[in-house]
Design a protein around this motif. Structure first.
Motif, PDB file in Angstrom:
ATOM      1  N   SER A 187       0.794  -1.226   0.000  1.00 15.70           N
ATOM      2  CA  SER A 187       0.000   0.000   0.000  1.00 15.70           C
ATOM      3  C   SER A 187       0.834   1.288   0.000  1.00 15.70           C
ATOM      4  CB  SER A 187      -0.940   0.009   1.207  1.00 15.70           C
ATOM      5  OG  SER A 187      -0.191   0.075   2.413  1.00 15.70           O
ATOM      6  N   LEU A 188       2.130   1.193   0.114  1.00 16.06           N
ATOM      7  CA  LEU A 188       2.985   2.380   0.158  1.00 16.06           C
ATOM      8  C   LEU A 188       2.771   3.247  -1.087  1.00 16.06           C
ATOM      9  CD1 LEU A 188       5.226   3.878   1.689  1.00 16.06           C
ATOM     10  CD2 LEU A 188       6.892   2.558   0.380  1.00 16.06           C
ATOM     11  N   GLY A 189       2.484   4.523  -0.860  1.00 14.92           N
ATOM     12  CA  GLY A 189       2.268   5.460  -1.955  1.00 14.92           C
ATOM     13  C   GLY A 189       0.844   5.476  -2.486  1.00 14.92           C
ATOM     14  N   GLU A 190       0.015   4.537  -2.077  1.00 14.11           N
ATOM     15  CA  GLU A 190      -1.385   4.492  -2.511  1.00 14.11           C
ATOM     16  C   GLU A 190      -2.207   5.499  -1.702  1.00 14.11           C
ATOM     17  OE1 GLU A 190      -2.618   2.731  -4.958  1.00 14.11           O
ATOM     18  OE2 GLU A 190      -1.059   1.252  -5.340  1.00 14.11           O
ATOM     19  N   ILE A 191      -3.391   5.804  -2.197  1.00 18.39           N
ATOM     20  CA  ILE A 191      -4.299   6.707  -1.490  1.00 18.39           C
ATOM     21  C   ILE A 191      -5.283   5.864  -0.699  1.00 18.39           C
ATOM     22  CG2 ILE A 191      -6.044   8.510  -1.724  1.00 18.39           C
ATOM     23  CD1 ILE A 191      -4.603   9.320  -4.327  1.00 18.39           C
ATOM     24  N   CYS A 192      -5.263   6.038   0.602  1.00 20.29           N
ATOM     25  CA  CYS A 192      -6.101   5.242   1.499  1.00 20.29           C
ATOM     26  C   CYS A 192      -7.575   5.491   1.210  1.00 20.29           C
ATOM     27  CB  CYS A 192      -5.764   5.588   2.948  1.00 20.29           C
ATOM     28  SG  CYS A 192      -6.586   4.522   4.129  1.00 20.29           S
ATOM     29  N   GLY A 193      -8.362   4.425   1.230  1.00 17.75           N
ATOM     30  CA  GLY A 193      -9.792   4.525   0.959  1.00 17.75           C
ATOM     31  C   GLY A 193     -10.653   4.283   2.182  1.00 17.75           C
ATOM     32  N   GLU A 194     -10.034   4.169   3.343  1.00 19.27           N
ATOM     33  CA  GLU A 194     -10.802   3.914   4.562  1.00 19.27           C
ATOM     34  C   GLU A 194     -10.099   4.537   5.762  1.00 19.27           C
ATOM     35  OE1 GLU A 194     -11.037  -0.326   5.212  1.00 19.27           O
ATOM     36  OE2 GLU A 194      -8.953  -0.596   4.684  1.00 19.27           O
ATOM     37  N   LEU A 195     -10.807   4.630   6.861  1.00 13.45           N
ATOM     38  CA  LEU A 195     -10.261   5.153   8.105  1.00 13.45           C
ATOM     39  C   LEU A 195      -9.585   4.007   8.845  1.00 13.45           C
ATOM     40  CD1 LEU A 195     -10.431   7.755  10.032  1.00 13.45           C
ATOM     41  CD2 LEU A 195     -12.137   6.403  11.229  1.00 13.45           C
ATOM     42  N   ILE A 196      -8.345   4.202   9.259  1.00 11.92           N
ATOM     43  CA  ILE A 196      -7.633   3.168  10.014  1.00 11.92           C
ATOM     44  C   ILE A 196      -7.210   3.787  11.339  1.00 11.92           C
ATOM     45  CG2 ILE A 196      -5.710   1.570  10.059  1.00 11.92           C
ATOM     46  CD1 ILE A 196      -5.833   1.501   7.018  1.00 11.92           C
ATOM     47  N   CYS A 197      -7.791   3.267  12.411  1.00 15.10           N
ATOM     48  CA  CYS A 197      -7.656   3.891  13.720  1.00 15.10           C
ATOM     49  C   CYS A 197      -7.333   2.850  14.797  1.00 15.10           C
ATOM     50  CB  CYS A 197      -8.966   4.597  14.049  1.00 15.10           C
ATOM     51  SG  CYS A 197      -8.958   5.522  15.562  1.00 15.10           S
ATOM     52  N   PRO A 198      -6.054   2.727  15.189  1.00 10.81           N
ATOM     53  CA  PRO A 198      -5.698   1.824  16.289  1.00 10.81           C
ATOM     54  C   PRO A 198      -6.247   2.353  17.616  1.00 10.81           C
ATOM     55  CG  PRO A 198      -3.758   2.458  15.022  1.00 10.81           C
ATOM     56  CD  PRO A 198      -4.884   3.343  14.595  1.00 10.81           C
ATOM     57  N   TYR A 199      -6.690   1.422  18.471  1.00  8.88           N
ATOM     58  CA  TYR A 199      -7.180   1.822  19.789  1.00  8.88           C
ATOM     59  C   TYR A 199      -6.577   0.949  20.860  1.00  8.88           C
ATOM     60  CZ  TYR A 199      -9.986   3.022  23.727  1.00  8.88           C
ATOM     61  OH  TYR A 199     -10.375   3.443  24.966  1.00  8.88           O
ATOM     62  N   PRO A 200      -5.996   1.524  21.922  1.00 12.00           N
ATOM     63  CA  PRO A 200      -5.722   2.937  22.052  1.00 12.00           C
ATOM     64  C   PRO A 200      -4.574   3.361  21.164  1.00 12.00           C
ATOM     65  CG  PRO A 200      -4.932   1.746  23.979  1.00 12.00           C
ATOM     66  CD  PRO A 200      -5.575   0.757  23.081  1.00 12.00           C
ATOM     67  N   PRO A 201      -4.443   4.598  20.866  1.00 17.09           N
ATOM     68  CA  PRO A 201      -5.006   5.778  21.503  1.00 17.09           C
ATOM     69  C   PRO A 201      -6.326   6.246  20.902  1.00 17.09           C
ATOM     70  CG  PRO A 201      -3.310   6.484  19.989  1.00 17.09           C
ATOM     71  CD  PRO A 201      -3.365   4.982  19.921  1.00 17.09           C
ATOM     72  N   GLY A 202      -6.781   5.664  19.777  1.00 17.04           N
ATOM     73  CA  GLY A 202      -8.045   6.080  19.184  1.00 17.04           C
ATOM     74  C   GLY A 202      -7.901   7.267  18.254  1.00 17.04           C
ATOM     75  N   ILE A 203      -6.707   7.514  17.758  1.00 18.55           N
ATOM     76  CA  ILE A 203      -6.454   8.591  16.807  1.00 18.55           C
ATOM     77  C   ILE A 203      -6.191   7.957  15.449  1.00 18.55           C
ATOM     78  CG2 ILE A 203      -4.910  10.499  16.211  1.00 18.55           C
ATOM     79  CD1 ILE A 203      -4.255  10.647  19.249  1.00 18.55           C
ATOM     80  N   PRO A 204      -6.913   8.378  14.401  1.00 20.66           N
ATOM     81  CA  PRO A 204      -6.697   7.765  13.093  1.00 20.66           C
ATOM     82  C   PRO A 204      -5.249   7.927  12.621  1.00 20.66           C
ATOM     83  CG  PRO A 204      -8.678   9.104  13.069  1.00 20.66           C
ATOM     84  CD  PRO A 204      -7.977   9.381  14.363  1.00 20.66           C
ATOM     85  N   VAL A 205      -4.694   6.856  12.100  1.00 17.51           N
ATOM     86  CA  VAL A 205      -3.365   6.904  11.499  1.00 17.51           C
ATOM     87  C   VAL A 205      -3.500   7.267  10.027  1.00 17.51           C
ATOM     88  CG1 VAL A 205      -1.340   5.531  10.880  1.00 17.51           C
ATOM     89  CG2 VAL A 205      -2.354   5.312  13.152  1.00 17.51           C
ATOM     90  N   LEU A 206      -4.535   6.735   9.383  1.00 21.52           N
ATOM     91  CA  LEU A 206      -4.831   7.059   7.992  1.00 21.52           C
ATOM     92  C   LEU A 206      -6.309   7.390   7.861  1.00 21.52           C
ATOM     93  CD1 LEU A 206      -2.839   4.255   6.134  1.00 21.52           C
ATOM     94  CD2 LEU A 206      -2.335   6.703   6.089  1.00 21.52           C
ATOM     95  N   ILE A 207      -6.592   8.407   7.036  1.00 20.55           N
ATOM     96  CA  ILE A 207      -7.976   8.762   6.751  1.00 20.55           C
ATOM     97  C   ILE A 207      -8.196   8.614   5.248  1.00 20.55           C
ATOM     98  CG2 ILE A 207      -8.177  10.352   8.698  1.00 20.55           C
ATOM     99  CD1 ILE A 207      -7.883  12.659   6.650  1.00 20.55           C
ATOM    100  N   PRO A 208      -9.437   8.469   4.813  1.00 19.84           N
ATOM    101  CA  PRO A 208      -9.698   8.382   3.376  1.00 19.84           C
ATOM    102  C   PRO A 208      -9.145   9.607   2.641  1.00 19.84           C
ATOM    103  CG  PRO A 208     -11.648   7.774   4.613  1.00 19.84           C
ATOM    104  CD  PRO A 208     -10.660   8.326   5.604  1.00 19.84           C
ATOM    105  N   GLY A 209      -8.384   9.353   1.576  1.00 13.54           N
ATOM    106  CA  GLY A 209      -7.798  10.418   0.783  1.00 13.54           C
ATOM    107  C   GLY A 209      -6.342  10.690   1.096  1.00 13.54           C
ATOM    108  N   GLU A 210      -5.848  10.116   2.190  1.00 12.37           N
ATOM    109  CA  GLU A 210      -4.457  10.339   2.611  1.00 12.37           C
ATOM    110  C   GLU A 210      -3.531   9.325   1.942  1.00 12.37           C
ATOM    111  OE1 GLU A 210      -1.904  10.354   6.788  1.00 12.37           O
ATOM    112  OE2 GLU A 210      -4.090  10.468   6.866  1.00 12.37           O
ATOM    113  N   VAL A 211      -2.343   9.776   1.596  1.00 12.43           N
ATOM    114  CA  VAL A 211      -1.347   8.902   0.984  1.00 12.43           C
ATOM    115  C   VAL A 211      -0.698   8.048   2.076  1.00 12.43           C
ATOM    116  CG1 VAL A 211       0.823   8.817  -0.311  1.00 12.43           C
ATOM    117  CG2 VAL A 211      -0.891  10.540  -0.873  1.00 12.43           C
TER     118      VAL A 211
END
Length: 189
Positions: free
Chosen positions: A130-154
């Motif tokens: 997936s390196l260099g691709e544009i993420c199509g989903e929200l990826i949020c590890p918990y904890p801490p509950g902060i998204p690492v990748l959001i839709p549209g982010e490289v």
């Protein structure tokens, strides 16, 4: 009491204007033992039947409540000492694990708005690809509950390394269709 390799969160850890911390919560880190919070929690549960309240990548939190007895706190202290005895010397010669707490959030590149990414055609790829691709989903590890990748982010090297580390530790993932993080959804362009 000082236990080598174990650090306890207390008021002096904060800025002087911080009002207080919850004294009914005991949060400690075993990162000086080269253990993540998840590894320390697993050892305490499996080896000592101690159940934590909250586990993080670097710490474990325990709750003290009306049902907590002096023996329970003494057992926690003895178990922390056991962790120190078993892992302090054994891991002192190992290189320190990389700390990815804030790394993936430092540099972001967004090529699509979240709305554009939501409506874009997507495909599923192995996380390693997936390196260099544009993420199509929200990826949020918990904890801490902060998204690492959001839709549209490289997907960057930092975010990918962090997510692979998270996957290895067995941390809970929310938002992603594949909670095992073997694959992620990326946008077709």
């Amino acid at each position: 009491m000082i236990i080598p390799g174990i650090s306890v969160l207390d008021l002096p850890c904060f800025a002087s204007d911080f009002p207080a911390i919850d004294q009914l919560r005991i949060t400690f880190s075993a990162s000086d033992l080269q253990l993540s919070g998840y590894e320390a929690d697993d050892i305490l549960y499996e080896g000592h039947q101690i159940v934590s309240e909250l586990v993080g990548t670097q710490s474990v939190t325990f709750a003290v409540n009306l049902g907590t007895r002096v023996q329970d706190v003494e057992k926690l202290v003895q178990s922390a000492k056991h962790l120190s005895e078993k892992y302090f010397c054994a891991n002192s010669s190992k290189p320190i694990k990389e700390n990815f707490v804030c790394g993936p959030l430092d540099k972001i590149s967004v090529h699509l708005t979240p709305r554009e990414a939501f409506f874009a055609k997507k495909r599923r790829v192995r996380i390693e690809d997936s390196l260099g691709e544009i993420c199509g989903e929200l990826i949020c590890p918990y904890p801490p509950g902060i998204p690492v990748l959001i839709p549209g982010e490289v997907v960057t090297h930092d975010s990918l390394s962090y997510l692979m580390n998270v996957r290895q530790q067995g941390i809970t993932i929310s938002g992603a269709a594949d909670v095992e993080l073997n694959s992620i959804s990326v946008c077709n362009l």
